[in-house]
Design a protein around this motif. Sequence first.
Motif, mmCIF file in Angstrom:
data_model
loop_
_atom_site.group_PDB
_atom_site.id
_atom_site.type_symbol
_atom_site.label_atom_id
_atom_site.label_comp_id
_atom_site.label_asym_id
_atom_site.label_seq_id
_atom_site.Cartn_x
_atom_site.Cartn_y
_atom_site.Cartn_z
ATOM 1 N N ARG A 183 0.620 2.151 11.508
ATOM 2 C CA ARG A 183 0.612 0.701 11.752
ATOM 3 C C ARG A 183 0.004 -0.046 10.565
ATOM 4 N NH1 ARG A 183 -2.864 0.986 17.029
ATOM 5 N NH2 ARG A 183 -3.802 2.541 15.663
ATOM 6 N N ILE A 184 -1.029 0.570 9.974
ATOM 7 C CA ILE A 184 -1.677 -0.058 8.808
ATOM 8 C C ILE A 184 -0.685 -0.152 7.651
ATOM 9 C CG2 ILE A 184 -3.468 0.313 7.033
ATOM 10 C CD1 ILE A 184 -4.768 -0.560 9.597
ATOM 11 N N LEU A 185 0.082 0.935 7.434
ATOM 12 C CA LEU A 185 1.031 0.933 6.311
ATOM 13 C C LEU A 185 2.169 -0.057 6.563
ATOM 14 C CD1 LEU A 185 1.178 4.743 5.419
ATOM 15 C CD2 LEU A 185 -0.378 2.981 4.601
ATOM 16 N N LEU A 186 2.626 -0.127 7.814
ATOM 17 C CA LEU A 186 3.704 -1.083 8.130
ATOM 18 C C LEU A 186 3.225 -2.525 7.929
ATOM 19 C CD1 LEU A 186 5.120 0.712 11.302
ATOM 20 C CD2 LEU A 186 6.400 0.250 9.208
ATOM 21 N N SER A 194 4.896 -10.968 2.124
ATOM 22 C CA SER A 194 4.519 -12.373 2.329
ATOM 23 C C SER A 194 3.774 -12.956 1.126
ATOM 24 C CB SER A 194 3.643 -12.508 3.581
ATOM 25 O OG SER A 194 2.318 -12.085 3.293
ATOM 26 N N LYS A 195 3.231 -12.088 0.280
ATOM 27 C CA LYS A 195 2.456 -12.495 -0.904
ATOM 28 C C LYS A 195 1.247 -13.370 -0.530
ATOM 29 C CE LYS A 195 6.053 -12.308 -4.445
ATOM 30 N NZ LYS A 195 7.189 -11.754 -3.750
ATOM 31 N N ALA A 196 0.715 -13.179 0.688
ATOM 32 C CA ALA A 196 -0.418 -14.001 1.130
ATOM 33 C C ALA A 196 -1.755 -13.362 0.760
ATOM 34 C CB ALA A 196 -0.346 -14.227 2.637
ATOM 35 N N VAL A 197 -1.776 -12.031 0.556
ATOM 36 C CA VAL A 197 -3.021 -11.336 0.197
ATOM 37 C C VAL A 197 -2.707 -10.192 -0.776
ATOM 38 C CG1 VAL A 197 -4.214 -11.731 2.401
ATOM 39 C CG2 VAL A 197 -2.789 -9.715 2.140
ATOM 40 N N LYS A 198 -3.761 -9.704 -1.450
ATOM 41 C CA LYS A 198 -3.641 -8.444 -2.197
ATOM 42 C C LYS A 198 -4.318 -7.371 -1.350
ATOM 43 C CE LYS A 198 -3.845 -10.434 -6.773
ATOM 44 N NZ LYS A 198 -4.795 -10.736 -7.815
ATOM 45 N N LEU A 199 -3.934 -6.104 -1.532
ATOM 46 C CA LEU A 199 -4.486 -5.062 -0.660
ATOM 47 C C LEU A 199 -4.981 -3.858 -1.448
ATOM 48 C CD1 LEU A 199 -1.654 -5.052 2.028
ATOM 49 C CD2 LEU A 199 -3.939 -6.007 2.317
ATOM 50 N N ASN A 204 -5.508 9.344 0.519
ATOM 51 C CA ASN A 204 -4.899 10.147 -0.534
ATOM 52 C C ASN A 204 -3.589 9.494 -0.986
ATOM 53 O OD1 ASN A 204 -2.855 12.219 -1.374
ATOM 54 N ND2 ASN A 204 -4.726 13.457 -1.434
ATOM 55 N N ASN A 205 -3.507 9.220 -2.269
ATOM 56 C CA ASN A 205 -2.363 8.492 -2.828
ATOM 57 C C ASN A 205 -1.019 9.137 -2.472
ATOM 58 O OD1 ASN A 205 -0.998 6.656 -4.288
ATOM 59 N ND2 ASN A 205 -1.392 7.590 -6.278
ATOM 60 N N GLN A 206 -0.953 10.495 -2.649
ATOM 61 C CA GLN A 206 0.328 11.173 -2.407
ATOM 62 C C GLN A 206 0.708 11.136 -0.930
ATOM 63 O OE1 GLN A 206 -0.752 14.769 -4.306
ATOM 64 N NE2 GLN A 206 -0.235 13.919 -6.318
ATOM 65 N N GLU A 207 -0.313 11.315 -0.070
ATOM 66 C CA GLU A 207 -0.015 11.276 1.369
ATOM 67 C C GLU A 207 0.462 9.885 1.792
ATOM 68 O OE1 GLU A 207 -3.393 12.814 3.497
ATOM 69 O OE2 GLU A 207 -3.232 14.715 2.411
ATOM 70 N N ILE A 208 -0.167 8.855 1.228
ATOM 71 C CA ILE A 208 0.245 7.483 1.565
ATOM 72 C C ILE A 208 1.688 7.250 1.089
ATOM 73 C CG2 ILE A 208 -0.178 5.017 1.047
ATOM 74 C CD1 ILE A 208 -3.201 5.715 1.071
ATOM 75 N N SER A 213 7.412 6.622 2.418
ATOM 76 C CA SER A 213 8.838 6.971 2.298
ATOM 77 C C SER A 213 9.401 7.355 3.674
ATOM 78 C CB SER A 213 8.976 8.055 1.238
ATOM 79 O OG SER A 213 9.721 9.108 1.669
ATOM 80 N N GLU A 214 8.596 8.055 4.497
ATOM 81 C CA GLU A 214 9.065 8.380 5.869
ATOM 82 C C GLU A 214 9.311 7.112 6.686
ATOM 83 O OE1 GLU A 214 6.508 12.511 6.075
ATOM 84 O OE2 GLU A 214 5.988 10.901 7.468
ATOM 85 N N LEU A 215 8.432 6.116 6.472
ATOM 86 C CA LEU A 215 8.552 4.863 7.238
ATOM 87 C C LEU A 215 9.577 3.913 6.613
ATOM 88 C CD1 LEU A 215 4.732 4.203 7.803
ATOM 89 C CD2 LEU A 215 6.382 4.770 9.592
ATOM 90 N N ASP A 216 10.129 4.341 5.483
ATOM 91 C CA ASP A 216 11.127 3.548 4.766
ATOM 92 C C ASP A 216 10.580 2.179 4.347
ATOM 93 O OD1 ASP A 216 13.527 3.193 3.589
ATOM 94 O OD2 ASP A 216 14.526 2.390 5.373
ATOM 95 N N ILE A 217 9.360 2.186 3.812
ATOM 96 C CA ILE A 217 8.769 0.931 3.329
ATOM 97 C C ILE A 217 8.337 1.111 1.870
ATOM 98 C CG2 ILE A 217 7.970 -0.038 5.532
ATOM 99 C CD1 ILE A 217 5.251 1.225 5.006
ATOM 100 N N ASN A 218 8.209 -0.005 1.188
ATOM 101 C CA ASN A 218 7.846 0.061 -0.225
ATOM 102 C C ASN A 218 6.381 -0.352 -0.410
ATOM 103 O OD1 ASN A 218 7.564 -0.115 -2.928
ATOM 104 N ND2 ASN A 218 9.299 -1.507 -3.278
ATOM 105 N N LEU A 219 5.548 0.610 -0.815
ATOM 106 C CA LEU A 219 4.139 0.293 -1.061
ATOM 107 C C LEU A 219 3.778 0.557 -2.532
ATOM 108 C CD1 LEU A 219 2.382 1.731 2.142
ATOM 109 C CD2 LEU A 219 2.960 -0.631 1.655
ATOM 110 N N ASP A 220 4.795 0.528 -3.394
ATOM 111 C CA ASP A 220 4.582 0.901 -4.801
ATOM 112 C C ASP A 220 3.508 0.042 -5.470
ATOM 113 O OD1 ASP A 220 6.492 2.690 -4.343
ATOM 114 O OD2 ASP A 220 8.077 1.708 -5.513
ATOM 115 N N ASP A 221 3.429 -1.243 -5.082
ATOM 116 C CA ASP A 221 2.498 -2.141 -5.782
ATOM 117 C C ASP A 221 1.097 -2.150 -5.183
ATOM 118 O OD1 ASP A 221 4.458 -2.814 -7.484
ATOM 119 O OD2 ASP A 221 5.114 -4.577 -6.344
ATOM 120 N N ILE A 222 0.837 -1.288 -4.202
ATOM 121 C CA ILE A 222 -0.478 -1.314 -3.566
ATOM 122 C C ILE A 222 -1.436 -0.355 -4.272
ATOM 123 C CG2 ILE A 222 -1.635 -0.390 -1.500
ATOM 124 C CD1 ILE A 222 0.037 -2.075 0.175
#
Length: 478
Positions: A183-186, A194-199, A204-208, A213-222
């Motif tokens: 839920r946190i990653l989603l 939304s570009k309303a906050v930075k996070l 663990n970077n690799q686990e995240i 990728s399993e959740l099909d979301i892009n967190l590359d910039d976090i």
Amino acid sequence: MFYYIRNDKDGLNEAYEFIKTLKNDYEDLAIFQPSACALGCDRLAEYESKLGVKTYYLFKDDEACKAYLEDENEFFKKIILKYQELLQEHKHIFVMNFNAFGVIDALLVNLQISKHLNLNVLTNSTTISQYAQKINIKTQSLSEYKNLKESNFLTPIAFKIKLENLAKKDIKTIVLPEGDDDRILLAASKLLESKAVKLIILGNNQEIAKKASELDINLDDIRTINPGNSQYDEEFANALYEARKAKGLELQKAKELIKDRNYFGTMLVHLGYADAMVSGAACTTADTIRPALQIVKTKPNVSSVSGGFFMCLEDRVLYFADCAVTPNPSPENLAQIAKISADTAQNFGFKANVAMLSYSSANSGSGPSVDATKQACELAKAIDGLNVDGPMQFDCAVDLKTAKSKMPDSKVAANANVFIFPDLNAANICYKAVQRCANAVAIGPILQGLNKPINDLSRGCLVEDIINTCLISAIQAQ
Ligand code: ACO
């Protein structure tokens, strides 16, 4: 401006003449019709060509009905955002109803939109006025357009948009320690969009990355940081040791504590690497907020941290406290909770009317807890600029008839929007009861009184709750 709802029969002429009048009275006037059928588009074109006003619509033909059935909240959100965008471009926006809406009653949807936009409704139709009253909307006739009564609607969708707009005014960095929770990653991916906050996400970077990728979301910039294996470990352990050695903390224990994600996240905020922390999707309230109580500490003149909730009802927002922290507050604590809750409400744009709640209104009941609330109320009344009254029962705080019979001289009774409960039991039970049985959106708990914002989530939280709490935390940090 206002929402104009017309009768079908003679409506076209009425609308034309009304827009002509408005055009003379208001400079840079534009018309917004949330949805337009083919005929409606012709009408809008006519207003443009003959009357020289700019016209806009958002949905065409069946699109509106389809969008409404697919996701009602998203439908209203799009309309609010379009209206806000138009307000940036024109001085006056005249919002006009639509009739074609598939097989669904367009009138009810138009009235709901007026609430979402917090616009007075103008109509010359008695039937429409009577229908509007059933959902608490008081209408006025077209001739009254220059003397509008105050309109005070704030729907949950409009409130959430307001939070996002406020957060964007000064972008802050939020730490999310629970990087192993889907839920946190989603929520993080939606917040990034939304570009309303930075996070900053802890874990663990690799686990995240794998989970993303399993959740099909892009967190590359976090940015991710792994407590116990980071460039900050030594600095944080030393700083924690310095802050807590007088309380008996040893350096070795501080080194261990820093591996705990809530201690690590709290240190990121404490030492200024981030502006706020949101945790508690998987941890208990006590584990989430204890590091903040020990390290971040309370603001000057605040002895007790408390937690409030914005309770978003169908068309208004109330604030309840203390629903999260102090089990048995003293009268002094309660008076301080009243003051700090009024400040929180004011920071989010509300004029606070504070009710000190009890099972007694004025002198109707007696008992030790009534006496404690009375004493708290006297202390609160002595605080400069605080509009507070009590003890009072909940109905007396919100209902005009009850207020008139029980506390006729009170300025707060019937008008309360900040509610201070006598203890944690009452407050926590009540916010959950309203949330579950009155279908209210509860945003919080918002921890108030800490030097820097650290906010707790409930373990049953939804992605939407995490997003709201991050936005609230960002606004608190401004
Ligand atoms: N305000 C400010 N500081 C506080 C507060 C407070 N309300 N409570 C404790 N502290 C400080 C203490 O002064 C102490 O500081 P120090 O170590 O520097 O002297 C430090 O925090 C730890 O104090 P403890 O007494 O050891 O507190 P503990 O960690 O046992 O508990 C807590 C504090 C976690 C807030 C406790 O009161 C608690 O569990 N409250 C109820 C939380 C809860 O379950 N809420 C309901 C669920 S939340 C929900 O439904 C939204």
